[in-house]
Design a protein around this motif. Structure first.
Motif, PDB file in Angstrom:
ATOM      1  N   VAL A  31     105.655  23.715-103.383  1.00 13.88           N
ATOM      2  CA  VAL A  31     105.122  24.969-102.843  1.00 13.88           C
ATOM      3  C   VAL A  31     105.121  26.051-103.913  1.00 13.88           C
ATOM      4  O   VAL A  31     104.082  26.818-103.764  1.00 13.88           O
ATOM      5  N   ARG A  32     105.809  25.938-105.095  1.00 12.41           N
ATOM      6  CA  ARG A  32     105.724  26.917-106.159  1.00 12.41           C
ATOM      7  C   ARG A  32     104.264  26.825-106.669  1.00 12.41           C
ATOM      8  O   ARG A  32     103.545  27.945-106.830  1.00 12.41           O
ATOM      9  N   SER A  33     103.889  25.502-106.810  1.00 15.78           N
ATOM     10  CA  SER A  33     102.411  25.264-107.431  1.00 15.78           C
ATOM     11  C   SER A  33     101.370  25.667-106.638  1.00 15.78           C
ATOM     12  O   SER A  33     100.370  26.402-106.831  1.00 15.78           O
ATOM     13  N   HIS A  34     101.234  25.646-105.094  1.00 19.07           N
ATOM     14  CA  HIS A  34     100.643  25.906-104.052  1.00 19.07           C
ATOM     15  C   HIS A  34     100.632  27.470-104.202  1.00 19.07           C
ATOM     16  O   HIS A  34      99.453  28.053-104.056  1.00 19.07           O
ATOM     17  N   LEU A  35     101.672  28.147-104.098  1.00 20.69           N
ATOM     18  CA  LEU A  35     101.480  29.676-104.132  1.00 20.69           C
ATOM     19  C   LEU A  35     101.084  30.240-105.194  1.00 20.69           C
ATOM     20  O   LEU A  35     100.418  31.121-105.571  1.00 20.69           O
ATOM     21  N   ASP A  36     101.278  29.628-106.436  1.00 23.53           N
ATOM     22  CA  ASP A  36     100.864  30.028-107.841  1.00 23.53           C
ATOM     23  C   ASP A  36      99.380  29.952-107.904  1.00 23.53           C
ATOM     24  O   ASP A  36      98.664  30.943-108.536  1.00 23.53           O
ATOM     25  N   GLN A  37      98.845  28.752-107.562  1.00 19.71           N
ATOM     26  CA  GLN A  37      97.321  28.721-107.450  1.00 19.71           C
ATOM     27  C   GLN A  37      96.609  29.426-106.492  1.00 19.71           C
ATOM     28  O   GLN A  37      95.544  29.614-106.641  1.00 19.71           O
ATOM     29  N   GLY A  38      97.339  29.748-105.378  1.00 19.13           N
ATOM     30  CA  GLY A  38      96.687  30.531-104.303  1.00 19.13           C
ATOM     31  C   GLY A  38      97.269  31.826-104.119  1.00 19.13           C
ATOM     32  O   GLY A  38      97.298  32.393-103.068  1.00 19.13           O
ATOM     33  N   ARG A  39      97.511  32.580-105.197  1.00 14.14           N
ATOM     34  CA  ARG A  39      98.019  33.927-104.981  1.00 14.14           C
ATOM     35  C   ARG A  39      97.002  34.713-104.294  1.00 14.14           C
ATOM     36  O   ARG A  39      97.548  35.757-103.568  1.00 14.14           O
ATOM     37  N   GLU A  97     105.040  14.081 -99.370  1.00 13.31           N
ATOM     38  CA  GLU A  97     106.451  14.414 -99.782  1.00 13.31           C
ATOM     39  C   GLU A  97     106.463  15.783-100.477  1.00 13.31           C
ATOM     40  O   GLU A  97     106.369  16.114-101.509  1.00 13.31           O
ATOM     41  N   PRO A  98     106.565  16.907 -99.620  1.00 10.66           N
ATOM     42  CA  PRO A  98     106.740  17.968-100.305  1.00 10.66           C
ATOM     43  C   PRO A  98     107.948  18.598-100.708  1.00 10.66           C
ATOM     44  O   PRO A  98     109.106  17.929-100.451  1.00 10.66           O
ATOM     45  N   ILE A 131     112.203  25.551 -94.837  1.00  6.06           N
ATOM     46  CA  ILE A 131     111.306  26.916 -94.179  1.00  6.06           C
ATOM     47  C   ILE A 131     109.890  26.576 -94.922  1.00  6.06           C
ATOM     48  O   ILE A 131     108.926  26.699 -94.296  1.00  6.06           O
ATOM     49  N   ALA A 132     109.893  26.491 -96.211  1.00  6.28           N
ATOM     50  CA  ALA A 132     108.686  26.808 -97.138  1.00  6.28           C
ATOM     51  C   ALA A 132     107.853  25.365 -96.888  1.00  6.28           C
ATOM     52  O   ALA A 132     106.418  25.395 -96.809  1.00  6.28           O
ATOM     53  N   ASN A 133     108.264  24.202 -97.009  1.00  4.98           N
ATOM     54  CA  ASN A 133     107.658  23.050 -96.874  1.00  4.98           C
ATOM     55  C   ASN A 133     106.662  22.987 -95.687  1.00  4.98           C
ATOM     56  O   ASN A 133     105.548  22.853 -95.888  1.00  4.98           O
ATOM     57  N   PRO A 134     107.281  23.164 -94.437  1.00  7.80           N
ATOM     58  CA  PRO A 134     106.345  22.965 -93.457  1.00  7.80           C
ATOM     59  C   PRO A 134     105.202  24.290 -93.216  1.00  7.80           C
ATOM     60  O   PRO A 134     104.191  24.347 -92.715  1.00  7.80           O
ATOM     61  N   ALA A 138     101.592  44.311-101.241  1.00  7.12           N
ATOM     62  CA  ALA A 138     101.837  43.877-102.798  1.00  7.12           C
ATOM     63  C   ALA A 138     101.532  42.273-102.759  1.00  7.12           C
ATOM     64  O   ALA A 138     101.273  41.412-101.609  1.00  7.12           O
ATOM     65  N   ASN A 139     101.209  42.060-103.887  1.00  9.02           N
ATOM     66  CA  ASN A 139     100.902  40.744-104.201  1.00  9.02           C
ATOM     67  C   ASN A 139     102.226  39.587-104.227  1.00  9.02           C
ATOM     68  O   ASN A 139     103.386  40.249-104.010  1.00  9.02           O
ATOM     69  N   ILE A 140     102.080  38.426-104.229  1.00  8.63           N
ATOM     70  CA  ILE A 140     103.289  37.647-104.295  1.00  8.63           C
ATOM     71  C   ILE A 140     103.854  37.027-105.618  1.00  8.63           C
ATOM     72  O   ILE A 140     104.642  36.124-105.346  1.00  8.63           O
ATOM     73  N   ASP A 141     103.554  37.922-106.561  1.00  8.98           N
ATOM     74  CA  ASP A 141     103.985  37.497-107.817  1.00  8.98           C
ATOM     75  C   ASP A 141     105.574  37.560-107.890  1.00  8.98           C
ATOM     76  O   ASP A 141     106.088  36.662-108.395  1.00  8.98           O
ATOM     77  N   ALA A 142     106.415  38.304-107.049  1.00  5.68           N
ATOM     78  CA  ALA A 142     107.963  38.343-107.000  1.00  5.68           C
ATOM     79  C   ALA A 142     108.178  36.901-106.195  1.00  5.68           C
ATOM     80  O   ALA A 142     109.380  36.324-106.654  1.00  5.68           O
ATOM     81  N   VAL A 143     107.634  36.406-105.269  1.00  2.12           N
ATOM     82  CA  VAL A 143     107.795  35.230-104.520  1.00  2.12           C
ATOM     83  C   VAL A 143     107.904  33.992-105.537  1.00  2.12           C
ATOM     84  O   VAL A 143     108.779  33.277-105.570  1.00  2.12           O
ATOM     85  N   VAL A 144     106.510  34.066-106.188  1.00  2.00           N
ATOM     86  CA  VAL A 144     106.416  32.961-107.146  1.00  2.00           C
ATOM     87  C   VAL A 144     107.560  32.878-108.326  1.00  2.00           C
ATOM     88  O   VAL A 144     107.947  31.906-108.553  1.00  2.00           O
ATOM     89  N   ALA A 145     107.833  34.245-108.654  1.00  2.00           N
ATOM     90  CA  ALA A 145     108.826  34.198-109.671  1.00  2.00           C
ATOM     91  C   ALA A 145     110.125  33.750-109.252  1.00  2.00           C
ATOM     92  O   ALA A 145     110.879  33.037-110.012  1.00  2.00           O
ATOM     93  N   MET A 146     110.604  34.030-108.039  1.00  2.00           N
ATOM     94  CA  MET A 146     111.885  33.819-107.625  1.00  2.00           C
ATOM     95  C   MET A 146     111.877  32.439-107.414  1.00  2.00           C
ATOM     96  O   MET A 146     112.934  31.528-107.562  1.00  2.00           O
ATOM     97  N   ILE A 147     110.677  31.830-106.560  1.00  2.00           N
ATOM     98  CA  ILE A 147     110.859  30.463-106.502  1.00  2.00           C
ATOM     99  C   ILE A 147     110.784  29.544-107.844  1.00  2.00           C
ATOM    100  O   ILE A 147     111.347  28.421-107.965  1.00  2.00           O
TER     101      ILE A 147
END
Length: 258
Positions: free
Chosen positions: A179-187, A173-174, A162-165, A202-211
């Protein structure tokens, strides 16, 4: 007795004695007996307390394999699987028939299972492979013979499907790590559907933490490192349910661009 009668009816009615005995590598004297189905249906061994469960599991597996593509036979298999599930449930068994009826699984809390099922449904609507990977992860971690390493690997693949596309549509080569780096840098570019304490998205901190938890927790992905270690059963269970939440969130738009 209900299990014995169920086994005998299925083994004899579908000629499953030989494939089950072969799958479990049982002594040849069982198949050389006057009634192999009867022998298998009462098979027990004090030295192998899981043997009866293994016979049931193998019977379901062989029946599932033998009836692939035969819709009439599949309907009968569904009926037999429902009969078995009824016996197991009424008997307060720690095991249940798997969703695809190909074997036994450890029974888990119904609410937890419903959450997983919703994630599979939502993921499959976005990418069929996401649902497939999540089902396989669940079977690997809760099956009669759990495989924590395989379960963890399939859990990551379910999220990647789900996340790669979604986040890396043009990456050659996703991976979940990217994906974690992309979301971390683009919070600052993303937000959650749920509100924070101010009422704003809410911000996506929880998503980044879970990934991050899921990505870094797979300690057997590479060999030879100082932190390389086998995946434990507890870690695999945590990974599968973390993946289920992420698949559901990503599939239903809970994480979105601002």
């Amino acid at each position: 007795m209900p299990i014995r009668d169920w086994l005998y009816e299925v083994l004899r009615g579908y000629g499953m004695s030989t494939p089950v005995a072969v799958r479990l590598k049982l002594p040849s004297k069982i198949l050389q007996s006057r009634d192999p189905s009867a022998e298998l249906s009462v098979l027990n061994d004090r030295m192998k307390p899981m043997l009866r469960l293994e016979v049931i599991d193998a019977t379901l597996g062989c029946l599932h394999q033998a009836t692939q593509g035969d819709w009439n036979a599949r309907r009968a298999v569904v009926s037999y699987a429902q009969q078995l599930e009824g016996i197991l449930r009424e008997g307060d068994s720690a095991f249940t028939v798997s969703e695809d009826r190909s074997g036994l699984e450890h029974r888990i809390d119904e609410t937890l299972h419903a959450t997983y099922a919703k994630a599979v449904e939502a993921g499959a609507e976005k990418a069929q492979t996401a649902g497939d990977h999540l089902r396989a992860a669940f079977s690997n971690v809760y099956g009669l013979k759990p495989d924590p390493s395989a379960a963890y690997s399939r859990a990551i693949k379910a999220v990647e499907a789900i996340a790669n596309p979604l986040f890396l549509p043009n990456a050659p080569e996703p991976t979940l790590g990217k994906v974690r780096s992309h979301l971390d840098q683009g919070r600052h570019k993303y937000e959650m559907a749920i509100a924070d304490k101010t009422g704003a998205p809410a911000n996506i901190d929880a998503v980044v933490a879970m990934i991050s938890l899921l990505w870094h927790g797979q300690r057997d992905r590479h060999e030879g490192g100082p932190t390389t270690a086998p995946v434990t059963q507890e870690a695999a269970e945590t990974a599968v349910h973390t993946a289920a939440v992420l698949v559901h969130w990503l599939s239903t738009g809970s994480i979105r661009k601002k």
